[in-house]
Scaffold this motif. Structure first.
Motif, PDB file in Angstrom:
ATOM      1  N   TRP A   1       0.812  -1.209   0.000  1.00 27.83           N
ATOM      2  CA  TRP A   1       0.000   0.000   0.000  1.00 27.83           C
ATOM      3  C   TRP A   1       0.849   1.265   0.000  1.00 27.83           C
ATOM      4  N   GLU A   2       2.114   1.113   0.331  1.00 27.45           N
ATOM      5  CA  GLU A   2       3.008   2.271   0.303  1.00 27.45           C
ATOM      6  C   GLU A   2       3.814   2.335  -0.986  1.00 27.45           C
ATOM      7  N   GLY A   3       3.537   1.398  -1.911  1.00 25.60           N
ATOM      8  CA  GLY A   3       4.200   1.412  -3.208  1.00 25.60           C
ATOM      9  C   GLY A   3       5.646   0.967  -3.161  1.00 25.60           C
TER      10      GLY A   3
ATOM     11  N   SER B   1      10.457  -5.057   0.091  1.00 21.75           N
ATOM     12  CA  SER B   1       9.376  -4.973   1.069  1.00 21.75           C
ATOM     13  C   SER B   1       9.739  -5.566   2.426  1.00 21.75           C
ATOM     14  N   VAL B   2      10.463  -6.674   2.450  1.00 22.50           N
ATOM     15  CA  VAL B   2      10.795  -7.308   3.727  1.00 22.50           C
ATOM     16  C   VAL B   2      11.789  -6.444   4.502  1.00 22.50           C
ATOM     17  N   ASP B   3      12.819  -5.956   3.813  1.00 24.02           N
ATOM     18  CA  ASP B   3      13.755  -5.057   4.485  1.00 24.02           C
ATOM     19  C   ASP B   3      13.033  -3.823   5.016  1.00 24.02           C
ATOM     20  N   TYR B   4      12.108  -3.320   4.231  1.00 22.98           N
ATOM     21  CA  TYR B   4      11.343  -2.148   4.646  1.00 22.98           C
ATOM     22  C   TYR B   4      10.536  -2.445   5.906  1.00 22.98           C
ATOM     23  N   ALA B   5       9.820  -3.582   5.910  1.00 21.93           N
ATOM     24  CA  ALA B   5       8.992  -3.932   7.068  1.00 21.93           C
ATOM     25  C   ALA B   5       9.837  -4.127   8.324  1.00 21.93           C
ATOM     26  N   LEU B   6      10.957  -4.810   8.176  1.00 21.89           N
ATOM     27  CA  LEU B   6      11.813  -5.043   9.349  1.00 21.89           C
ATOM     28  C   LEU B   6      12.458  -3.741   9.821  1.00 21.89           C
ATOM     29  N   GLY B   7      12.719  -2.838   8.887  1.00 24.91           N
ATOM     30  CA  GLY B   7      13.236  -1.534   9.273  1.00 24.91           C
ATOM     31  C   GLY B   7      12.214  -0.747  10.088  1.00 24.91           C
ATOM     32  N   ILE B   8      10.943  -0.812   9.676  1.00 22.86           N
ATOM     33  CA  ILE B   8       9.862  -0.165  10.434  1.00 22.86           C
ATOM     34  C   ILE B   8       9.759  -0.799  11.824  1.00 22.86           C
ATOM     35  N   TYR B   9       9.890  -2.105  11.883  1.00 25.88           N
ATOM     36  CA  TYR B   9       9.815  -2.815  13.170  1.00 25.88           C
ATOM     37  C   TYR B   9      10.898  -2.300  14.114  1.00 25.88           C
ATOM     38  N   GLU B  10      12.109  -2.141  13.607  1.00 21.61           N
ATOM     39  CA  GLU B  10      13.206  -1.646  14.451  1.00 21.61           C
ATOM     40  C   GLU B  10      12.951  -0.201  14.873  1.00 21.61           C
ATOM     41  N   LYS B  11      12.365   0.586  14.016  1.00 25.44           N
ATOM     42  CA  LYS B  11      12.046   1.974  14.365  1.00 25.44           C
ATOM     43  C   LYS B  11      11.029   2.020  15.511  1.00 25.44           C
TER      44      LYS B  11
END
Length: 901
Positions: free
Chosen positions: A191-193, A199-209
């Motif tokens: 949904w964020e394009g 996508s997985v690196d992005y999601a895990l990066g958000i998790y760490e944030k």
């Protein structure tokens, strides 16, 4: 036959290779044997969660499917049947994160909360309660309101309580995180394009944030997933293989890092297409038939690749079979045809695959159904145009075309030339009669009939001139005659000499060449020949730019379409420059008034009686073009309306067979579809797409799928290739005239469609004379509705394109289709506007072009630019052929009897 088989084999090999080349496979880390949690909505494929409640038997069956692959499930409501989930899940040793649906309906909210609290107290497998799902994001509740609800639920249960929101809501409202027992975070990179491979690196990066923002707080990625189908969103593309790669990599890495997560979702939910757009139904690990979409370990492959490929190859082969019937096909010709057939086969397979692998809400079903039906004639037209390209560019020499002066016959049969006239300018008709008088043929008469023209100024000069021309010329004045032109021609037959064996018909504006009869009458030496047709041409093409365009547009029909139809003994007979055997006319019943295209009707009736028709490209007469664009449109409207009358009259016998050969029936049916059907369907699709524009832009619903839009764009490009290549090979007019002819042809789309529509309503109309030989009438803008439609389609294309904020590929395609569909209407507007400007003057236009070239070349103009030089329109005598024809009529007869290869 051998060359066709070789082409079949070669194209089949290339087709199969392309499928294998496009086949998608992928590698990804294996997913855990069991997911941590899956979102669960137990609804059948044809059920809508908004309208029906979950059923125990469905819940139990779905849990049987997913229990082997997950440790827990997450629901989004505690009522409408979902209260049955916790106890049934306990039977499968599944834990449940219980959802409470919160929106603006306070009565329902209370019912949901009460049910969830009760379920948590009675079912030990409820491990958490999620109060609301993206309620703050939807603006159904404020942050403080949600905090109050969370505190209310926490006060009534010992089960951990949270709410589900997208990740940035938690970061923007840390007070929300303080109110919950754990964070239920939604991280959905699609949904964020975000591209799938990031996508997985992005999601895990958000998790760490989030971990850094809320140290010590338990964080659950409560929603992560990827759709297996639907449109892209910016750089985020969908697909089953992509979904498998993303989910396998995410779950593998989440397990390695000890991250608690929930995958959206267990099973596809087709009903979500109505509320979450094109991708809504496709987030499941299992499809709606409860089959796993991908394997959890090992290579990832497309599930439907083999059925799709086999269907494409089989359909391509079946569509290629008619090529085997083409006599003397060359290898390149067969290659083009078989290639086109396989292209359509591949598209058909993709259409079938789309129908079988996608879910459709009612509106989408209607759109797909209507679109699929409307595309059938378009695809047939595409194949027909490719067939013409292959035959003309790569096929063998035509066998039936009269291309040389025929050997003189031993006898000279008498010809009766009929010239019907209705309110025709006397000076124009006198020129026609003078050319008839100058015919180099010893045995003919001319019957001139002026019908329904009471004004003596129109007929008296003609009567007097016929007397001057001598006894060969018979003048008839029928002030009241029924049946339009056919009625006049029937009267002419009654006054025809008894010994006349051949009937010639010419229009009142046609100046004939002296050798017309001398060259073509010998073709009737073959007793099977009933018709000999010569093409129309015009002597006023240099009157204006518009006349040049119209002349070239007509030439395309006579130099391309008629030549190809002649090979199947299936030409369209027209009452200009036509010779017919009298006995063939009598055999077919003579002139009929039940259509306003009496010439084409009679010609088809003659062919149905088994007679042969022959065609020549040699010009033996030159008439006048319509005075203006409005006359051009009205003439085409009359031809189309009459064509539809002929379709109605003869279609039944054609479909049943017996009267015509299979090749003749196919040529006529496809020809009607190509001429009248394609234009009508084109307008219908354009109007439907125009209606769809505000729905796409403002309604946030799915746009037409690529399988529906690509054929429209392909059809347009095939049209351009067909037009430009065949004009270059056959018509050989200048580039300026050819481009103008393309504009003129496109400009008639709405005219043809309107005629078809009017025929549906009333089936009959009065004969309307086309004004010729005069000046353009001063009247209102004749392309008003074309301008409106073209402007709306163009504006729609721009609106769709510039509001495509997420760069959706299908929306760009839809915008391109709207642009293409606007061109015929804009062409009509441009031509109608052109005749009102100085640019319609050929000399002025040539000067403008000359100056433009001079500016480009930075030198003074020396000559007219080649593209602007109008074709010569002087009336030439037909060029004799120097080499003798071996056996003209006999050769044609022999060709007729030649067996098919």
């Amino acid at each position: 036959m051998r060359v066709v088989l070789a082409a079949l084999a070669l194209v089949a090999g290339v087709h199969a290779s392309l499928w294998f080349w496009s086949r998608e496979t992928a590698q990804a880390p294996a997913a855990p044997n069991r997911f941590t949690s899956l979102s669960f909505a137990p609804f059948a494929q044809d059920e809508d969660a908004e309208d029906v409640g979950a059923k125990a038997e469905t819940i139990r069956a779905d849990l049987d499917v997913i229990a082997p692959v997950t440790d827990a499930i997450r629901t989004y409501s505690s009522t409408t049947g979902l209260e049955l989930v916790p106890p049934l899940a306990a039977e499968k040793n599944l834990q449940v994160t219980l959802g409470i649906w919160i929106d603006k309906d306070e009565v329902r909210n209370k019912r949901e909360i009460d049910a969830a609290v009760d379920l948590a107290s009675r079912n030990s497998n409820v491990k958490g309660i999620v109060v609301g799902n993206e309620t703050i994001l939807r603006a159904d509740k404020s942050v403080q309101e949600m905090i109050d609800l969370i505190r209310e639920v926490k006060g009534r249960t010992d089960t951990p309580v949270t709410t589900g929101e997208i990740w940035n809501t938690w970061l923007d409202h840390p007070e929300l995180a303080s109110a919950v027992d754990f964070l239920a975070v939604h991280i959905l990179p699609y949904w964020e394009g975000i591209p799938a491979d990031q996508s997985v690196d992005y999601a895990l990066g958000i998790y760490e944030k989030l971990r850094a923002a809320f140290p010590g707080k338990h964080i659950v990625i409560a929603e992560f997933g990827w759709p297996s189908s639907g449109f892209n969103r910016n750089a985020a593309t969908t697909g089953e293989i992509t979904q498998a790669e993303v989910i396998r990599e995410f779950t593998s890495r989440a397990k390695a890092r000890g991250i608690d997560y929930n995958i959206v979702e267990a099973i596809d939910q087709p009903w979500k297409g109505a509320i979450e757009g094109n991708v809504g139904p496709y987030w499941g690990v299992f499809d709606a038939s409860r089959h796993a979409k991908f394997n959890f370990s090992g290579p990832i492959e497309e599930r439907t690749f083999w059925p799709r490929m086999i269907a494409a190859m089989l359909m391509g082969f079946l569509l290629s079979l008619p090529v085997l019937k083409i006599r003397g096909a060359t290898f390149v010709q067969a290659l083009v045809l078989v290639g086109a057939a396989n292209g359509v086969g591949a598209w058909t397979a993709l259409m079938l695959d789309h129908w079988l692998t996608h879910y459709f809400v009612l509106g989408a079903q209607i759109a797909m159904g209507v679109g699929s039906v409307l595309l059938v004639p378009l695809v047939i037209v595409i194949l027909t145009r490719i067939e013409e390209i292959s035959a003309i560019a790569f096929g063998r020499k035509h066998r039936r075309l009269i291309e040389a002066t025929l050997p003189a016959a031993h006898d000279v049969p008498k010809v009766s030339i009929h010239v019907p006239a209705y309110r025709e300018p006397p000076d124009m008709l006198i020129k026609t009669l003078n050319s008839v008088a100058a015919l180099d043929y010893p045995n003919f008469e001319c019957v001139v009939i002026v019908n329904n023209t009471p004004d003596p100024a129109f007929w008296m000069p003609i009567e007097a001139h016929c007397k001057e021309l001598g006894e060969r010329f018979k003048f008839l004045n029928a002030e009241r005659i029924e049946g339009f032109k056919a009625g006049a021609l029937r009267l002419a037959m009654k006054h025809t000499a008894d010994d006349a064996a051949i009937i010639g018909v010419i229009d009142a504006d046609y100046v004939v060449a002296p050798n017309w009869l001398k060259d073509l009458v010998p073709a009737f030496g073959d007793p099977r020949v009933g018709i000999v047709q010569a093409p129309q041409d015009h002597r006023d093409a240099d009157t204006s730019v518009l006349h040049t365009f119209m002349n070239s547009e007509y030439a395309g029909f006579f130099d391309i379409g008629m030549v190809e139809r002649n090979e199947q003994n299936a030409i369209i007979i027209h009452g200009t420059m036509c010779l017919m055997r009298r006995s063939a006319m009598d055999d077919a019943g003579g002139w009929s008034s039940d259509t306003i295209c009496e010439d084409s009707d009679l010609g088809l009736a003659i062919l149905k009686r088994g007679w042969q028709a022959h065609y020549t490209r040699t010009r033996y007469g030159w008439g006048l073009l319509p005075n203006d664009y409005d006359g051009f449109r009205k003439q085409r409207h009359r031809w189309t309306f009459g064509g539809m009358q002929i379709v109605t009259k003869h279609l039944g016998t054609m479909l049943r067979g017996g009267d015509l050969t299979p090749d003749q029936r196919r040529t006529y049916i496809v020809g009607w579809l190509n001429w009248m059907g394609a234009e009508t369907v084109g307008v219908v699709i354009a109007v439907l797409n125009l209606i769809w524009v505000p729905i796409v832009v403002f309604g946030n619903v799915q746009v037409p799928e690529a399988v529906l839009t690509v054929p429209i764009l392909a059809g347009f490009f095939i049209y351009l290739i067909h037009f430009m290549s065949l004009y270059r090979l056959r018509v050989k007019h200048s580039l300026f005239s050819t481009i103008g002819a393309a504009f003129a042809a496109m400009a008639l789309q709405l005219t043809v469609a309107r005629a078809v529509g009017e025929w549906v309503v009333k089936q009959h109309m009065a004969f309307i004379r086309t004004a010729k030989g005069g000046k353009a009438a001063k009247r209102s803008f004749p392309a008003f509705w074309e301008a409106i439609l073209g402007g709306l389609l163009l504006a729609g294309a721009a609106l769709v394109f510039f509001t495509n904020y997420h760069d959706v590929f299908e929306i760009h395609l839809f915008s391109a289709v709207l642009l293409v569909q606007s061109l015929p209407f804009l062409a009509a507007s441009a031509i109608a506007g052109l005749e009102r400007t100085p640019l319609n003057d050929l000399a002025f236009t040539a000067k403008v072009g000359d100056r433009i070239i001079a500016l480009i070349e930075r030198k003074a103009p020396a000559a007219l630019p080649p593209t602007l030089v109008p074709e010569p329109v002087a009336v030439p005598a037909p060029v004799p052929v120097s080499a003798p024809v071996a056996a003209a009529v006999a050769a044609i007869a022999a060709n007729e009897a030649a067996p098919a290869v």
